[in-house]
Design a protein around this motif. Sequence first.
Motif, PDB file in Angstrom:
ATOM      1  N   MET A   1       0.886  -1.303   0.067  1.00  7.97           N
ATOM      2  CA  MET A   1      -0.024  -0.057   0.028  1.00  7.97           C
ATOM      3  C   MET A   1       0.889   1.203  -0.063  1.00  7.97           C
ATOM      4  O   MET A   1       1.869   1.055   0.488  1.00  7.97           O
ATOM      5  CB  MET A   1      -0.868  -0.045   1.274  1.00  7.97           C
ATOM      6  CG  MET A   1      -1.894  -1.067   1.418  1.00  7.97           C
ATOM      7  SD  MET A   1      -2.808  -0.688   2.887  1.00  7.97           S
ATOM      8  CE  MET A   1      -3.245  -2.334   3.278  1.00  7.97           C
ATOM      9  N   ARG A   2       0.360   2.307  -0.326  1.00 10.07           N
ATOM     10  CA  ARG A   2       0.970   3.536  -0.163  1.00 10.07           C
ATOM     11  C   ARG A   2       0.514   4.173   0.844  1.00 10.07           C
ATOM     12  O   ARG A   2      -0.668   4.525   1.020  1.00 10.07           O
ATOM     13  CB  ARG A   2       0.680   4.430  -1.542  1.00 10.07           C
ATOM     14  CG  ARG A   2       1.422   5.959  -1.530  1.00 10.07           C
ATOM     15  CD  ARG A   2       1.067   6.788  -2.843  1.00 10.07           C
ATOM     16  NE  ARG A   2       1.773   7.845  -2.759  1.00 10.07           N
ATOM     17  CZ  ARG A   2       3.221   8.101  -3.078  1.00 10.07           C
ATOM     18  NH1 ARG A   2       3.891   7.130  -3.108  1.00 10.07           N
ATOM     19  NH2 ARG A   2       3.445   9.301  -3.124  1.00 10.07           N
ATOM     20  N   VAL A   3       1.358   4.437   1.807  1.00  9.62           N
ATOM     21  CA  VAL A   3       0.877   4.799   3.240  1.00  9.62           C
ATOM     22  C   VAL A   3       1.402   6.147   3.469  1.00  9.62           C
ATOM     23  O   VAL A   3       2.689   6.602   3.553  1.00  9.62           O
ATOM     24  CB  VAL A   3       1.421   3.824   4.121  1.00  9.62           C
ATOM     25  CG1 VAL A   3       0.933   4.233   5.751  1.00  9.62           C
ATOM     26  CG2 VAL A   3       0.872   2.360   4.074  1.00  9.62           C
ATOM     27  N   ARG A  21       8.159  -0.120   5.364  1.00  8.79           N
ATOM     28  CA  ARG A  21       8.838  -0.109   4.481  1.00  8.79           C
ATOM     29  C   ARG A  21       9.591  -1.308   4.158  1.00  8.79           C
ATOM     30  O   ARG A  21       9.597  -2.013   3.116  1.00  8.79           O
ATOM     31  CB  ARG A  21      10.058   0.973   4.405  1.00  8.79           C
ATOM     32  CG  ARG A  21      10.872   1.239   2.994  1.00  8.79           C
ATOM     33  CD  ARG A  21      11.955   2.179   2.975  1.00  8.79           C
ATOM     34  NE  ARG A  21      12.808   2.029   1.835  1.00  8.79           N
ATOM     35  CZ  ARG A  21      13.418   1.469   1.610  1.00  8.79           C
ATOM     36  NH1 ARG A  21      14.096   0.676   2.552  1.00  8.79           N
ATOM     37  NH2 ARG A  21      14.384   1.387   0.611  1.00  8.79           N
ATOM     38  N   HIS A  22      10.210  -1.891   5.190  1.00  7.03           N
ATOM     39  CA  HIS A  22      10.482  -3.253   5.373  1.00  7.03           C
ATOM     40  C   HIS A  22       9.762  -4.323   4.663  1.00  7.03           C
ATOM     41  O   HIS A  22       9.917  -5.439   4.073  1.00  7.03           O
ATOM     42  CB  HIS A  22      10.873  -3.793   6.629  1.00  7.03           C
ATOM     43  CG  HIS A  22      11.776  -5.107   6.891  1.00  7.03           C
ATOM     44  ND1 HIS A  22      12.991  -5.474   6.205  1.00  7.03           N
ATOM     45  CD2 HIS A  22      11.080  -6.285   7.407  1.00  7.03           C
ATOM     46  CE1 HIS A  22      13.023  -6.687   6.669  1.00  7.03           C
ATOM     47  NE2 HIS A  22      12.239  -7.337   7.326  1.00  7.03           N
ATOM     48  N   HIS A  23       8.203  -4.089   4.991  1.00  6.83           N
ATOM     49  CA  HIS A  23       7.121  -5.040   4.688  1.00  6.83           C
ATOM     50  C   HIS A  23       6.867  -4.494   3.168  1.00  6.83           C
ATOM     51  O   HIS A  23       5.699  -5.331   2.968  1.00  6.83           O
ATOM     52  CB  HIS A  23       6.357  -5.076   5.655  1.00  6.83           C
ATOM     53  CG  HIS A  23       6.577  -5.884   6.736  1.00  6.83           C
ATOM     54  ND1 HIS A  23       6.213  -7.374   6.858  1.00  6.83           N
ATOM     55  CD2 HIS A  23       7.578  -5.692   7.824  1.00  6.83           C
ATOM     56  CE1 HIS A  23       6.736  -7.678   8.207  1.00  6.83           C
ATOM     57  NE2 HIS A  23       7.319  -6.842   8.734  1.00  6.83           N
ATOM     58  N   GLY A  24       7.381  -3.843   2.412  1.00  4.52           N
ATOM     59  CA  GLY A  24       7.076  -3.619   1.096  1.00  4.52           C
ATOM     60  C   GLY A  24       6.035  -2.372   1.044  1.00  4.52           C
ATOM     61  O   GLY A  24       5.720  -2.126  -0.331  1.00  4.52           O
ATOM     62  N   HIS A  25       5.720  -1.595   1.827  1.00  5.84           N
ATOM     63  CA  HIS A  25       4.534  -0.584   1.664  1.00  5.84           C
ATOM     64  C   HIS A  25       5.418   0.600   1.396  1.00  5.84           C
ATOM     65  O   HIS A  25       6.568   0.807   1.747  1.00  5.84           O
ATOM     66  CB  HIS A  25       3.859  -0.467   2.974  1.00  5.84           C
ATOM     67  CG  HIS A  25       3.165  -1.607   3.336  1.00  5.84           C
ATOM     68  ND1 HIS A  25       2.056  -2.002   2.597  1.00  5.84           N
ATOM     69  CD2 HIS A  25       3.282  -2.456   4.271  1.00  5.84           C
ATOM     70  CE1 HIS A  25       1.512  -3.072   3.221  1.00  5.84           C
ATOM     71  NE2 HIS A  25       2.409  -3.331   4.356  1.00  5.84           N
ATOM     72  N   ASP A  26       4.968   1.461   0.525  1.00  9.72           N
ATOM     73  CA  ASP A  26       5.455   2.649   0.012  1.00  9.72           C
ATOM     74  C   ASP A  26       5.015   3.695   0.891  1.00  9.72           C
ATOM     75  O   ASP A  26       3.836   4.097   0.928  1.00  9.72           O
ATOM     76  CB  ASP A  26       4.847   2.838  -1.488  1.00  9.72           C
ATOM     77  CG  ASP A  26       5.559   4.137  -2.313  1.00  9.72           C
ATOM     78  OD1 ASP A  26       6.683   4.560  -1.691  1.00  9.72           O
ATOM     79  OD2 ASP A  26       5.023   4.697  -3.105  1.00  9.72           O
ATOM     80  N   LEU A 199       3.345  -4.303  15.409  1.00 11.41           N
ATOM     81  CA  LEU A 199       1.774  -4.363  15.465  1.00 11.41           C
ATOM     82  C   LEU A 199       1.148  -3.441  14.624  1.00 11.41           C
ATOM     83  O   LEU A 199       0.128  -3.994  13.940  1.00 11.41           O
ATOM     84  CB  LEU A 199       1.471  -4.113  17.149  1.00 11.41           C
ATOM     85  CG  LEU A 199       0.067  -3.741  17.325  1.00 11.41           C
ATOM     86  CD1 LEU A 199      -0.437  -5.201  17.060  1.00 11.41           C
ATOM     87  CD2 LEU A 199      -0.164  -3.459  18.658  1.00 11.41           C
ATOM     88  N   TYR A 200       1.792  -2.346  14.353  1.00 10.76           N
ATOM     89  CA  TYR A 200       1.313  -1.540  13.271  1.00 10.76           C
ATOM     90  C   TYR A 200       1.272  -1.996  12.062  1.00 10.76           C
ATOM     91  O   TYR A 200       0.099  -2.018  11.090  1.00 10.76           O
ATOM     92  CB  TYR A 200       2.149  -0.101  13.118  1.00 10.76           C
ATOM     93  CG  TYR A 200       1.567   1.067  14.202  1.00 10.76           C
ATOM     94  CD1 TYR A 200       0.792   1.883  14.101  1.00 10.76           C
ATOM     95  CD2 TYR A 200       2.332   0.907  15.475  1.00 10.76           C
ATOM     96  CE1 TYR A 200       0.614   2.847  14.940  1.00 10.76           C
ATOM     97  CE2 TYR A 200       2.008   1.763  16.427  1.00 10.76           C
ATOM     98  CZ  TYR A 200       1.074   2.860  16.241  1.00 10.76           C
ATOM     99  OH  TYR A 200       0.836   3.642  17.405  1.00 10.76           O
ATOM    100  N   VAL A 201       2.153  -2.753  11.492  1.00  7.87           N
ATOM    101  CA  VAL A 201       2.116  -3.401  10.332  1.00  7.87           C
ATOM    102  C   VAL A 201       1.098  -4.401  10.299  1.00  7.87           C
ATOM    103  O   VAL A 201       0.451  -4.492   9.144  1.00  7.87           O
ATOM    104  CB  VAL A 201       3.561  -4.009   9.710  1.00  7.87           C
ATOM    105  CG1 VAL A 201       3.482  -4.843   8.877  1.00  7.87           C
ATOM    106  CG2 VAL A 201       4.616  -2.959   9.980  1.00  7.87           C
ATOM    107  N   LEU A 202       1.050  -5.183  11.267  1.00  4.84           N
ATOM    108  CA  LEU A 202      -0.051  -6.215  11.350  1.00  4.84           C
ATOM    109  C   LEU A 202      -1.611  -5.852  11.118  1.00  4.84           C
ATOM    110  O   LEU A 202      -2.384  -6.273  10.596  1.00  4.84           O
ATOM    111  CB  LEU A 202       0.014  -7.126  12.431  1.00  4.84           C
ATOM    112  CG  LEU A 202       1.406  -8.079  12.751  1.00  4.84           C
ATOM    113  CD1 LEU A 202       1.457  -8.693  13.930  1.00  4.84           C
ATOM    114  CD2 LEU A 202       1.118  -9.156  11.637  1.00  4.84           C
ATOM    115  N   ALA A 203      -1.557  -4.723  11.995  1.00  2.00           N
ATOM    116  CA  ALA A 203      -2.904  -3.899  11.813  1.00  2.00           C
ATOM    117  C   ALA A 203      -3.126  -3.409  10.823  1.00  2.00           C
ATOM    118  O   ALA A 203      -4.324  -3.460  10.218  1.00  2.00           O
ATOM    119  CB  ALA A 203      -2.998  -2.690  13.092  1.00  2.00           C
ATOM    120  N   LEU A 204      -2.332  -2.780   9.910  1.00  2.00           N
ATOM    121  CA  LEU A 204      -2.599  -2.189   8.791  1.00  2.00           C
ATOM    122  C   LEU A 204      -2.752  -3.492   7.608  1.00  2.00           C
ATOM    123  O   LEU A 204      -4.108  -3.033   6.859  1.00  2.00           O
ATOM    124  CB  LEU A 204      -1.310  -1.592   7.986  1.00  2.00           C
ATOM    125  CG  LEU A 204      -1.330  -0.678   6.814  1.00  2.00           C
ATOM    126  CD1 LEU A 204      -2.303   0.319   6.895  1.00  2.00           C
ATOM    127  CD2 LEU A 204       0.067  -0.483   6.189  1.00  2.00           C
TER     128      LEU A 204
END
Length: 293
Positions: A1-3, A21-26, A199-204
């Motif tokens: 996603m673009r965040v 970013r580490h998980h591939g989000h922009d 946790l933020y990444v998982l929630a997103l």
Amino acid sequence: MRVFMTEATGYIGGHVARQLRHHGHDVVGLARNDSASEKLLRAGIHSVMGDMEDSLVLREMVRDADAVVHCGFARGERPPELEAAALDVMLDAIGSEHEAFIYTSGTWVYGSRGDAVVAEDAPLNPTPLVAWRPSHERRVLGAAAHRLRTIVIRPGMVFGDAGGIIAGMVEQGRTASVTVVGDGANYWSCVRVDALAELYVLALERAERGSVYNAVRGAPVQYVEIARAASRAGGGNGTVEHIPLEEARAAMGPLADALAVDLRVSSDRAVRELGWEPHRPTILEELSATTVV
């Protein structure tokens, strides 16, 4: 996603931005000045100049994003009013294609709860320092529309990587006794900042619409024991200086009551629904392995 992120160079926000970013989000971060912008660019994060009072920037960035992570806090004479206005701008800019909006709150919204183990459905009784947060949580959670998932994260006392209140206690321990508001027998529920960012990444990526998550790891620890450990981490001998609550209020304002909160928080919901089980040192383990030189 673009965040799009607010406070992407802050203590919590910086860790969240890098983890996203580490998980591939922009990731696009709001930068208040050139120094903040350069910091984001060095981390591989896009930057846009502005702050939480720049309605045009907020509106444009939200419209251009798939999701929003709000880690920022307003500055100035009336921070709650400024944040409320920023939330109105950002939430009103949400369209039918947006996926998620995450709001950063905190466990101080529960107030002191004694021996009770506090889950997300507990009644809120915020300390004066964060008396305005529940209304902002409701504003966010009530904005769910189209496919938008609105999410609130309530971190406990955040530590690690030389940031937060506990790092300030370690620094105080370098030259003096660490100050404790009251007798320090109250319990703090803590979370390491990098575990929180996960946790933020998982929630997103996974949280359902209207989700609220407490964010703590490890057993609650008495405030005075954290202070003693911070003293030793700062090179001291573990001594602390107790300041009566009334005296602390005069010196610190509403922060004094927040530090005196007695709170045992559960994060079982995040574990159960999102699989959030980060392996990090507890606060006492972290401080026992830290020595400031």
